[in-house]
Design a protein around this motif. Sequence first.
Motif, short mmCIF file in Angstrom:
data_model
loop_
_atom_site.label_atom_id
_atom_site.label_comp_id
_atom_site.label_asym_id
_atom_site.label_seq_id
_atom_site.Cartn_x
_atom_site.Cartn_y
_atom_site.Cartn_z
N MET A 1 0.82 -1.20 0.00
CA MET A 1 0.00 0.00 0.00
C MET A 1 0.86 1.26 0.00
SD MET A 1 -3.11 0.81 -0.03
CE MET A 1 -4.21 2.11 0.29
N ASP A 2 1.98 1.20 0.71
CA ASP A 2 2.87 2.35 0.74
C ASP A 2 3.46 2.65 -0.64
OD1 ASP A 2 2.47 2.75 3.42
OD2 ASP A 2 4.25 1.61 4.05
N VAL A 3 3.69 1.60 -1.42
CA VAL A 3 4.24 1.79 -2.76
C VAL A 3 3.24 2.52 -3.65
CG1 VAL A 3 5.05 0.57 -4.81
CG2 VAL A 3 5.68 -0.26 -2.54
N VAL A 4 1.97 2.15 -3.53
CA VAL A 4 0.93 2.79 -4.34
C VAL A 4 0.81 4.27 -3.97
CG1 VAL A 4 -1.53 2.81 -4.88
CG2 VAL A 4 -0.32 0.64 -4.67
N MET A 8 1.58 7.45 -6.39
CA MET A 8 0.57 8.49 -6.63
C MET A 8 1.12 9.88 -6.29
SD MET A 8 -2.11 7.20 -7.93
CE MET A 8 -3.39 8.38 -7.63
N LEU A 9 1.83 10.00 -5.19
CA LEU A 9 2.43 11.27 -4.83
C LEU A 9 3.49 11.69 -5.85
CD1 LEU A 9 2.75 11.02 -0.95
CD2 LEU A 9 1.22 12.49 -2.27
N GLY A 10 4.24 10.74 -6.36
CA GLY A 10 5.24 11.04 -7.38
C GLY A 10 4.60 11.54 -8.65
#
Length: 58
Positions: A1-4, A8-10
């Motif tokens: 979940m942290d990767v997603v 998204m922030l990137g």
Amino acid sequence: MDVVVSLMLGVVYQADSLLMESRQVIGLVAAFLAALLAAQLGWHGTDRLIAWRQGSED
């Protein structure tokens, strides 16, 4: 979940930076076009003024 979330922030950060850069380019293009328009109108205005003054001398 942290990767997603980080992806998204990137994406949001990259989109924001691209929009900021495109605003500068659009502003530069608009300023260039405004300068061309002012030069063109100034040139035609000067030509008309010279023609009017030469016509009044005849």
